[in-house]
Design an enzyme around this catalytic site. Structure first.
Site, PDB file in Angstrom:
ATOM      1  N   ASP A  14     -21.524 153.429 155.688  1.00 18.30           N
ATOM      2  CA  ASP A  14     -20.317 152.762 156.189  1.00 18.30           C
ATOM      3  C   ASP A  14     -20.511 151.257 156.290  1.00 18.30           C
ATOM      4  O   ASP A  14     -19.610 150.485 155.954  1.00 18.30           O
ATOM      5  CB  ASP A  14     -19.936 153.315 157.571  1.00 18.30           C
ATOM      6  CG  ASP A  14     -19.499 154.761 157.502  1.00 18.30           C
ATOM      7  OD1 ASP A  14     -19.537 155.348 156.407  1.00 18.30           O
ATOM      8  OD2 ASP A  14     -19.119 155.316 158.549  1.00 18.30           O
ATOM      9  N   ALA A  85     -26.703 153.918 164.456  1.00 20.16           N
ATOM     10  CA  ALA A  85     -26.975 155.081 165.316  1.00 20.16           C
ATOM     11  C   ALA A  85     -27.962 156.002 164.612  1.00 20.16           C
ATOM     12  O   ALA A  85     -28.119 155.918 163.394  1.00 20.16           O
ATOM     13  CB  ALA A  85     -25.689 155.852 165.597  1.00 20.16           C
ATOM     14  N   SER A 129     -17.144 159.901 166.808  1.00 19.63           N
ATOM     15  CA  SER A 129     -17.338 160.949 165.810  1.00 19.63           C
ATOM     16  C   SER A 129     -16.590 162.223 166.194  1.00 19.63           C
ATOM     17  O   SER A 129     -16.459 162.554 167.373  1.00 19.63           O
ATOM     18  CB  SER A 129     -18.836 161.259 165.722  1.00 19.63           C
ATOM     19  OG  SER A 129     -19.045 162.507 165.102  1.00 19.63           O
ATOM     20  N   GLU A 131     -17.811 164.959 165.952  1.00 18.73           N
ATOM     21  CA  GLU A 131     -18.808 165.816 166.625  1.00 18.73           C
ATOM     22  C   GLU A 131     -18.555 165.869 168.128  1.00 18.73           C
ATOM     23  O   GLU A 131     -19.017 166.786 168.802  1.00 18.73           O
ATOM     24  CB  GLU A 131     -20.220 165.274 166.377  1.00 18.73           C
ATOM     25  CG  GLU A 131     -20.916 165.844 165.165  1.00 18.73           C
ATOM     26  CD  GLU A 131     -21.330 167.304 165.327  1.00 18.73           C
ATOM     27  OE1 GLU A 131     -20.960 168.100 164.437  1.00 18.73           O
ATOM     28  OE2 GLU A 131     -22.006 167.652 166.313  1.00 18.73           O
ATOM     29  N   TYR A 153     -26.596 164.519 169.629  1.00 18.39           N
ATOM     30  CA  TYR A 153     -25.870 163.447 168.921  1.00 18.39           C
ATOM     31  C   TYR A 153     -24.426 163.357 169.453  1.00 18.39           C
ATOM     32  O   TYR A 153     -23.936 162.275 169.779  1.00 18.39           O
ATOM     33  CB  TYR A 153     -25.875 163.731 167.409  1.00 18.39           C
ATOM     34  CG  TYR A 153     -24.927 162.847 166.639  1.00 18.39           C
ATOM     35  CD1 TYR A 153     -25.307 161.565 166.280  1.00 18.39           C
ATOM     36  CD2 TYR A 153     -23.649 163.289 166.299  1.00 18.39           C
ATOM     37  CE1 TYR A 153     -24.430 160.729 165.592  1.00 18.39           C
ATOM     38  CE2 TYR A 153     -22.773 162.466 165.607  1.00 18.39           C
ATOM     39  CZ  TYR A 153     -23.163 161.192 165.266  1.00 18.39           C
ATOM     40  OH  TYR A 153     -22.290 160.374 164.592  1.00 18.39           O
ATOM     41  N   HIS A 183     -17.101 161.670 156.494  1.00 23.00           N
ATOM     42  CA  HIS A 183     -16.681 160.851 155.356  1.00 23.00           C
ATOM     43  C   HIS A 183     -17.893 160.589 154.488  1.00 23.00           C
ATOM     44  O   HIS A 183     -18.953 160.230 154.971  1.00 23.00           O
ATOM     45  CB  HIS A 183     -15.989 159.571 155.819  1.00 23.00           C
ATOM     46  CG  HIS A 183     -16.702 158.881 156.931  1.00 23.00           C
ATOM     47  ND1 HIS A 183     -16.707 159.354 158.227  1.00 23.00           N
ATOM     48  CD2 HIS A 183     -17.450 157.756 156.935  1.00 23.00           C
ATOM     49  CE1 HIS A 183     -17.430 158.547 158.977  1.00 23.00           C
ATOM     50  NE2 HIS A 183     -17.896 157.574 158.219  1.00 23.00           N
TER      51      HIS A 183
HETATM   52  O1  G4F Z   1     -23.549 167.076 156.469  1.00 24.26           O
HETATM   53  P1  G4F Z   1     -23.891 167.441 157.863  1.00 24.26           P
HETATM   54  O2  G4F Z   1     -25.292 167.259 158.277  1.00 24.26           O
HETATM   55  O3  G4F Z   1     -22.867 166.633 158.775  1.00 24.26           O
HETATM   56  P2  G4F Z   1     -22.362 166.827 160.281  1.00 24.26           P
HETATM   57  O4  G4F Z   1     -23.353 167.543 161.111  1.00 24.26           O
HETATM   58  O5  G4F Z   1     -20.985 167.398 160.242  1.00 24.26           O
HETATM   59  O6  G4F Z   1     -22.311 165.329 160.805  1.00 24.26           O
HETATM   60  C1  G4F Z   1     -21.758 164.270 160.028  1.00 24.26           C
HETATM   61  O7  G4F Z   1     -20.398 164.095 160.371  1.00 24.26           O
HETATM   62  C2  G4F Z   1     -20.152 163.655 161.725  1.00 24.26           C
HETATM   63  C3  G4F Z   1     -18.650 163.525 161.889  1.00 24.26           C
HETATM   64  O8  G4F Z   1     -18.128 164.800 162.180  1.00 24.26           O
HETATM   65  C4  G4F Z   1     -20.869 162.343 161.983  1.00 24.26           C
HETATM   66  F1  G4F Z   1     -20.643 161.920 163.237  1.00 24.26           F
HETATM   67  C5  G4F Z   1     -22.360 162.556 161.755  1.00 24.26           C
HETATM   68  O9  G4F Z   1     -23.049 161.329 161.962  1.00 24.26           O
HETATM   69  C6  G4F Z   1     -22.562 163.009 160.323  1.00 24.26           C
HETATM   70  O10 G4F Z   1     -22.159 161.988 159.454  1.00 24.26           O
HETATM   71  O11 G4F Z   1     -23.538 168.982 158.119  1.00 24.26           O
HETATM   72  C7  G4F Z   1     -22.246 169.511 157.855  1.00 24.26           C
HETATM   73  C8  G4F Z   1     -22.275 171.010 158.025  1.00 24.26           C
HETATM   74  C9  G4F Z   1     -22.880 171.494 159.342  1.00 24.26           C
HETATM   75  O12 G4F Z   1     -22.067 172.512 159.881  1.00 24.26           O
HETATM   76  C10 G4F Z   1     -24.224 172.091 158.955  1.00 24.26           C
HETATM   77  O13 G4F Z   1     -24.686 173.156 159.796  1.00 24.26           O
HETATM   78  O14 G4F Z   1     -23.096 171.581 157.000  1.00 24.26           O
HETATM   79  C11 G4F Z   1     -23.899 172.595 157.566  1.00 24.26           C
HETATM   80  N1  G4F Z   1     -25.086 172.795 156.730  1.00 24.26           N
HETATM   81  C12 G4F Z   1     -25.423 173.951 156.099  1.00 24.26           C
HETATM   82  N2  G4F Z   1     -26.571 173.804 155.443  1.00 24.26           N
HETATM   83  C13 G4F Z   1     -26.025 171.883 156.461  1.00 24.26           C
HETATM   84  C14 G4F Z   1     -26.981 172.513 155.653  1.00 24.26           C
HETATM   85  N3  G4F Z   1     -26.153 170.576 156.827  1.00 24.26           N
HETATM   86  C15 G4F Z   1     -27.226 169.883 156.364  1.00 24.26           C
HETATM   87  N4  G4F Z   1     -27.349 168.574 156.696  1.00 24.26           N
HETATM   88  N5  G4F Z   1     -28.178 170.477 155.566  1.00 24.26           N
HETATM   89  C16 G4F Z   1     -28.117 171.793 155.184  1.00 24.26           C
HETATM   90  O15 G4F Z   1     -28.981 172.287 154.477  1.00 24.26           O
END
Ligand code: G4F
Length: 327
Positions: A14, A85, A129, A131, A153, A183
């Site tokens: 961002d 952050a 967020s 979250e 977080y 995003h």
């Molecule tokens: O891509 P993620 O790690 O993003 P998450 O947790 O939604 O957070 C992002 O978005 C937030 C805004 O809502 C921001 F504030 C935050 O800083 C960040 O940018 O995970 C998205 C989803 C989760 O439900 C997670 O459990 O994907 C699921 N997931 C499934 N397998 C996984 C995985 N996430 C990650 N990172 N890696 C996996 O292998």
């Protein structure tokens, strides 16, 4: 007069898009960056390398009040975007103390320094967020939906949001929070699920990787295109009145949907390569997030243009083309 802006987290996804937006609008752009990043520019500056000659870099530590105070005092910015952050939700389960203390204290230090310096003209943006909604109380989520964070977080972001509102109400500061839903872009970090999928799909297609390991593929997120979201941040600070806004597409898709489309773009079936791993599940998951962005749409006419399919395509093609050049 040239407007001055400070961005914390300028080397992130961002921060880099916001820096470009502000440079194009004629701002004098300043970024606060850790000394380790300055010492390792190749590794840390890849997102801002094309604009380095237009960005004023300041070495500073977000955990140190006096460091932030001195930089703000020197620049006396018109706009201050606090994006820095520990933003990886998964990591916050393993590293509770540093996520909580650094995310909360950094926000507090920035707000407090602006107040102590009596910078009445400085408008402050806090990166809230989705979250914060966590175990959602209603769907879709808007600015009145109660917060129920499910990660350290998320808790740190609720505290940052409350601090921002407190400084606005107690001291009349122009302090706004964007409650941004997920995003993504070609500049997304590789630890987030979208980039993990787009990169893995490209690696598998080129025979460089065998499988895609994921956790909860039924989790749903409201995924938009990051450059459009930094424009929303800027719009919030152009208004006379500070306020809080939900920013998202209003549509939700599952991680499975993302993988399905990503692999299809490269003529593959994700099911052939997917390995579900227990250790990638979170102790407490946010199952579904979906925004109601009507307030920002009504106020500024802001809305997303890049569709979910297009977003996935951009990320996959970018990774595939870049990897292909390297092999
Ligand atoms: O891509 P993620 O790690 O993003 P998450 O947790 O939604 O957070 C992002 O978005 C937030 C805004 O809502 C921001 F504030 C935050 O800083 C960040 O940018 O995970 C998205 C989803 C989760 O439900 C997670 O459990 O994907 C699921 N997931 C499934 N397998 C996984 C995985 N996430 C990650 N990172 N890696 C996996 O292998």
């Amino acid at each position: 007069m040239t407007k001055k802006a400070i961005i914390t987290g300028i080397t992130g996804q961002d921060g880099s898009f916001l820096a470009e937006l502000l440079i194009n609008k004629g701002y004098e752009v300043h970024g606060i960056v850790r000394r380790v990043a300055i010492e390792d520019p190749n590794q840390r500056y890849w997102r801002i390398k094309n604009n380095l000659n237009k960005i004023n870099i300041h070495a500073g530590t977000m955990e140190n009040y006096s460091s932030i105070f001195k930089i703000i005092n020197k620049i006396k910015p018109d706009e201050f975007y606090h994006l820095a952050a520990q933003s990886f939700v998964s990591d916050s389960f393993n590293d509770e103390y540093s996520t909580l203390s650094s995310n909360i204290n950094s926000t507090h230090y920035c707000l407090s320094a602006i107040k102590e310096l009596d910078l009445k003209k400085t408008k402050f943006y806090f990166a809230g967020s989705s979250e914060m909604f966590g175990k959602v109380h209603e769907s879709p989520q808007n600015e009145s939906t109660p917060f129920h964070p499910r990660s350290i977080y998320g808790i740190s972001k609720v505290a940052g949001f409350d601090l921002t509102r407190y400084y606005r109400e107690a001291y009349g500061m122009h302090a706004s929070s964007g409650i941004l839903f997920n995003h993504e872009s070609e500049r997304r970090g590789y630890e987030f699920v979208t980039r993990k999928i787009s990169y893995s799909a490209a690696m598998i297609k080129l025979g460089l990787q065998k499988n895609l390991e994921l956790g909860n593929i039924d989790a749903k997120r409201d995924w938009g295109y990051a450059p459009e979201y930094v424009n929303a941040m800027w719009l919030m600070l152009q208004d006379k009145k500070a306020d809080d806004y939900v920013v998202g597409t209003g549509k939700a898709y599952s991680v499975r949907d993302f993988a399905n489309i990503a692999f299809k773009i490269l003529n593959m079936d994700y099911k052939k390569y997917l390995k579900i791993k227990k250790h990638l599940y979170r102790p407490s998951e946010v199952e579904t997030l979906i925004s109601d962005p009507s307030k920002i749409k009504k106020k500024f006419g802001w809305k997303t243009k890049v569709s979910f399919d297009k977003l996935v395509e951009r990320m996959v093609i970018n990774d595939y083309d870049a990897l292909k050049k390297r092999v």
